[in-house]
Motif scaffolding. Structure first.
Motif, PDB file in Angstrom:
ATOM      1  N   MET A  57     -21.627  25.834  13.644  1.00  0.00           N
ATOM      2  CA  MET A  57     -22.113  24.827  14.599  1.00  0.00           C
ATOM      3  C   MET A  57     -20.972  23.917  15.055  1.00  0.00           C
ATOM      4  O   MET A  57     -19.962  23.763  14.358  1.00  0.00           O
ATOM      5  CB  MET A  57     -23.180  23.944  13.929  1.00  0.00           C
ATOM      6  N   ASN A  58     -21.220  23.274  16.197  1.00  0.00           N
ATOM      7  CA  ASN A  58     -20.265  22.259  16.636  1.00  0.00           C
ATOM      8  C   ASN A  58     -20.990  21.183  17.440  1.00  0.00           C
ATOM      9  O   ASN A  58     -22.147  21.374  17.857  1.00  0.00           O
ATOM     10  CB  ASN A  58     -19.130  22.880  17.450  1.00  0.00           C
ATOM     11  N   GLU A  59     -20.336  20.054  17.616  1.00  0.00           N
ATOM     12  CA  GLU A  59     -20.847  18.963  18.449  1.00  0.00           C
ATOM     13  C   GLU A  59     -19.613  18.309  19.032  1.00  0.00           C
ATOM     14  O   GLU A  59     -18.713  17.920  18.272  1.00  0.00           O
ATOM     15  CB  GLU A  59     -21.626  17.972  17.575  1.00  0.00           C
ATOM     16  N   SER A 114     -24.739  17.867  22.269  1.00  0.00           N
ATOM     17  CA  SER A 114     -25.355  17.694  20.942  1.00  0.00           C
ATOM     18  C   SER A 114     -25.090  18.900  20.047  1.00  0.00           C
ATOM     19  O   SER A 114     -24.808  19.992  20.549  1.00  0.00           O
ATOM     20  CB  SER A 114     -26.862  17.515  21.071  1.00  0.00           C
ATOM     21  N   LYS A 115     -25.282  18.684  18.760  1.00  0.00           N
ATOM     22  CA  LYS A 115     -25.016  19.741  17.769  1.00  0.00           C
ATOM     23  C   LYS A 115     -25.760  21.025  18.135  1.00  0.00           C
ATOM     24  O   LYS A 115     -26.963  21.003  18.387  1.00  0.00           O
ATOM     25  CB  LYS A 115     -25.439  19.244  16.386  1.00  0.00           C
ATOM     26  N   ASN A 164     -13.416  16.835  19.389  1.00  0.00           N
ATOM     27  CA  ASN A 164     -14.139  17.396  18.245  1.00  0.00           C
ATOM     28  C   ASN A 164     -13.903  16.518  17.024  1.00  0.00           C
ATOM     29  O   ASN A 164     -12.777  16.435  16.518  1.00  0.00           O
ATOM     30  CB  ASN A 164     -13.603  18.817  18.000  1.00  0.00           C
ATOM     31  N   ILE A 188     -20.022  20.629  11.148  1.00  0.00           N
ATOM     32  CA  ILE A 188     -19.513  20.992  12.476  1.00  0.00           C
ATOM     33  C   ILE A 188     -17.998  21.158  12.384  1.00  0.00           C
ATOM     34  O   ILE A 188     -17.390  20.768  11.389  1.00  0.00           O
ATOM     35  CB  ILE A 188     -19.852  19.937  13.568  1.00  0.00           C
TER      36      ILE A 188
END
Ligand code: PMT
Length: 210
Positions: free
Chosen positions: A175-177, A190-191, A162, A169
């Motif tokens: 949200m995360n990616e 992907s995000k 991460n 993110i």
């Protein structure tokens, strides 16, 4: 299957009213717990302090410090098939906790810190955990290189890498990616919302169980 998931920050007391902590909201870990439950699994969620609602049907243990989380994971990992440690555990804590509120004084104050127990690093070597082990790596530089080192050093099957230097993110975001790093591959996600990312992590982790 039975899942154990850690989430949120830990708080390391300085005195009765102050602590060291970090920006983790717990969202990633709670999304993982929700996703595993949604997929029909038993889930034990061990969390540091957050303001989130516990997903329905999930067994919940609230802890405060890294030591508390270490003891809870040690005690709850028996019978678990998949452990996902997403908590942002403090790496250091004050050497001594003042019994009374520390009074301010002129000049600088020096706080001496010591390492907290390494929960992820203890899973295989100290707790004898034999199930699927997924750790996270929150990095601001050399993301994949550091994730791969963690994968090997901590005996993990997968590390969720991460990049926490990017706005929008990671810490305290919806949200995360991430990149899922395993011995043989790097799979970029992907995000997306933490709920969607969590579902992908849970499904990938289950692939280790043949
Ligand atoms: O909570 P959110 O706001 O949703 O944010 C999500 C997140 C950014 C916190 C999450 O996606 C994430 O990256 N979690 C890992 C945070 C972290 O502290 O990473 P680390 O690289 O310092 O730790 C590596 C691994 O060791 C992690 O699995 C961590 O849980 C574990 N660890 C760390 C220290 C320690 N003493 N014991 C541990 O088990």
């Amino acid at each position: 299957m039975r899942f154990l998931i850690t989430a949120g920050p830990t708080r390391e007391a300085i005195d009765p009213v102050r602590f060291l902590s970090n920006r983790s909201s717990g969202r990633m870990g709670y999304a993982l717990a929700g996703a595993a439950r949604h997929e029909g699994h038993e889930v034990c969620l061990i969390s540091g302090p957050t303001s989130l609602d516990v997903p329905e049907g999930v067994d919940f243990l609230q802890v405060e410090s890294a030591k508390d989380m270490y003891e809870a994971v040690r005690d709850m990992q028996r019978g678990v098939q998949v452990a996902i440690l997403s908590a942002a555990v403090a790496d250091y804590r004050p050497v001594a906790v003042a019994m009374q509120k520390i009074k301010k004084d002129e000049g600088e104050m020096v706080l001496r810190l010591e390492r907290t127990p390494d929960i992820l690093g203890s899973m295989r070597s100290e707790f004898g955990y034999g199930g699927v082990l997924v750790g996270f790596a929150a990095e601001t530089q050399n993301l994949l290189e550091n994730a791969r080192k963690k994968l090997e050093r901590k005996g993990c099957d997968m590390i969720v890498a991460n990049d926490v230097s990017r706005p929008g993110i990671g810490f305290d975001s919806s949200m995360n990616e991430v990149t899922l790093v395993t011995k043989d591959e790097e799979l970029h996600l992907s995000k997306d919302t933490k709920e969607h990312i969590a579902l992908a992590i849970v499904r990938r982790a289950l692939e280790f169980i043949s």
